[in-house]
Design an enzyme around this catalytic site. Structure first.
Site, PDB file in Angstrom:
ATOM      1  N   LYS A  49       0.849  -1.202   0.000  1.00 51.21           N
ATOM      2  CA  LYS A  49       0.000   0.000   0.000  1.00 51.21           C
ATOM      3  C   LYS A  49       0.880   1.246   0.000  1.00 51.21           C
ATOM      4  O   LYS A  49       0.631   2.196  -0.729  1.00 51.21           O
ATOM      5  CB  LYS A  49      -0.924  -0.011   1.235  1.00 51.21           C
ATOM      6  CG  LYS A  49      -2.040  -1.052   1.148  1.00 51.21           C
ATOM      7  CD  LYS A  49      -2.748  -1.273   2.479  1.00 51.21           C
ATOM      8  CE  LYS A  49      -3.773  -2.402   2.345  1.00 51.21           C
ATOM      9  NZ  LYS A  49      -4.365  -2.825   3.606  1.00 51.21           N
ATOM     10  N   GLN A  93      -4.642  -1.850   9.968  1.00 49.89           N
ATOM     11  CA  GLN A  93      -4.504  -3.133   9.282  1.00 49.89           C
ATOM     12  C   GLN A  93      -5.039  -4.263  10.172  1.00 49.89           C
ATOM     13  O   GLN A  93      -4.658  -4.372  11.340  1.00 49.89           O
ATOM     14  CB  GLN A  93      -3.023  -3.369   8.925  1.00 49.89           C
ATOM     15  CG  GLN A  93      -2.774  -4.619   8.113  1.00 49.89           C
ATOM     16  CD  GLN A  93      -3.390  -4.567   6.711  1.00 49.89           C
ATOM     17  OE1 GLN A  93      -3.362  -3.544   6.033  1.00 49.89           O
ATOM     18  NE2 GLN A  93      -3.953  -5.682   6.270  1.00 49.89           N
ATOM     19  N   ASP A 116     -11.303   2.865   5.004  1.00 52.45           N
ATOM     20  CA  ASP A 116     -11.841   1.544   4.661  1.00 52.45           C
ATOM     21  C   ASP A 116     -13.373   1.531   4.631  1.00 52.45           C
ATOM     22  O   ASP A 116     -13.973   0.549   4.196  1.00 52.45           O
ATOM     23  CB  ASP A 116     -11.373   0.504   5.696  1.00 52.45           C
ATOM     24  CG  ASP A 116     -10.094  -0.203   5.272  1.00 52.45           C
ATOM     25  OD1 ASP A 116      -9.892  -0.383   4.058  1.00 52.45           O
ATOM     26  OD2 ASP A 116      -9.312  -0.585   6.158  1.00 52.45           O
TER      27      ASP A 116
END
Ligand code: NAP
Length: 277
Positions: A49, A93, A116
């Protein structure tokens, strides 16, 4: 033979456009990734990422914590990042180390920085058919891929296999919001093969080899979200690619299908939050 839904190609096209857009901003959008513990797969995902973010001019930072980090320490950091006007997007994460409540951590992220789309505010808006600040990355990537290949969703029977909060549930809801007729399958589903035979679109997000060509309707669209390593250490998807591509009209490969689109969506979401902020 099926047409390949090429996530790598679409990633490059979108990132190129996004880089040009970011070059025109007065400051770089900023993404902060919190990585707690030493899960090897998570480390790889997070570094990938960062690499992509750096490439297109997003200012990205990884904050590492050991696996014995306390929930309080993580919550304090999220509070600090929520209040920092230089931070546009926060990603925690998953999975988190044992003993830390995923819910408490996600709920602490400001919905305006929730890249997210997992906070109750953004999830709630998605499920009530309203616009969330951003859509969850993997299902968003799947829809971008289908759109790129002009695959119609309206009135189609879409079967989603898997019902996690990360993929299956938001995927099903996003297909529903696009006027597909949606069936969600999971580990208690009886006769998956019979259900798949009626599917125009199959999105599989399980993590084991579960779909083969015999189960599919001729001319269907197959999107394989699953990723796992087989007994030889080779990366595989949920779908047996060779047999499925004989029946399907379109199919996404693993790797090179949904994976690149998930990262692309993360970059798009970071920029969307920057623009809204
Ligand atoms: P998860 O939380 O483990 O969920 C797996 C789902 O599969 C569950 O809903 C489970 O049902 C269902 N399932 C398990 N066995 C089944 C069976 N025999 N028949 C039907 N359904 C079954 O996983 P996840 O986080 O959603 O991820 C799913 C897969 O996608 C994993 O391989 C993950 O690595 C991959 N993934 C890929 C990307 C990407 O960018 N390509 C992104 C995210 C995830 P129950 O709910 O009944 O247990």
């Amino acid at each position: 033979m099926a047409i390949i839904l090429d996530g790598k190609k679409l990633r490059e096209k979108i990132l190129e456009q996004l880089k040009i857009k970011i070059d025109g901003f007065y400051r770089k959008p900023s993404l902060v990734v919190i990585l707690a513990g030493d899960n090897p797969a998570s480390k790889i995902y997070v570094n990938n990422k960062k690499k992509v973010a750096d490439r297109i001019g997003i200012n990205s930072q990884i904050i590492n914590y050991p696996s014995n980090v306390s929930e309080e320490e993580l919550l304090n950091k999220i509070k600090e990042l929520n209040e920092d006007s230089g931070v546009d997007a926060i990603l925690v994460q998953l999975p988190l180390p044992d003993g830390i409540s995923k819910e408490n951590i996600i709920n602490a992220i400001s919905p305006e920085k929730d890249v997210d789309g997992f906070t109750p505010y953004n999830f709630g808006r998605l499920f009530s058919g309203e616009e969330p600040n951003v859509y969850p990355c993997t299902p968003k990537g799947v829809l971008l891929l289908l759109k790129e290949y002009n695959i119609e969703l309206e009135g189609k029977h879409a079967v989603v296999i898997g019902r996690s909060n990360i993929v299956g549930k938001p995927m099903a809801q996003m297909l529903l919001n696009n006027n597909a007729t949606v069936t969600v399958c999971h580990s208690y589903t009886k006769d998956l093969a019979q259900i798949l035979k009626t599917a125009d679109i199959v999105v599989s997000a399980v993590g084991k080899n579960i779909v083969n060509g015999d189960m599919l309707k001729q001319g269907c669209v197959v999107v394989d979200v699953g990723i796992f390593k087989d007994e030889n250490g080779k990366t595989r998807g949920d779908v047996d690619f060779d047999s499925a591509s004989k029946n399907a009209a379109y199919i996404s490969p693993v790797p090179g299908g949904v994976g690149p689109m998930t990262i692309t969506s993360l970059m798009l979401n970071t920029v969307e939050l920057y623009e809204k902020g």
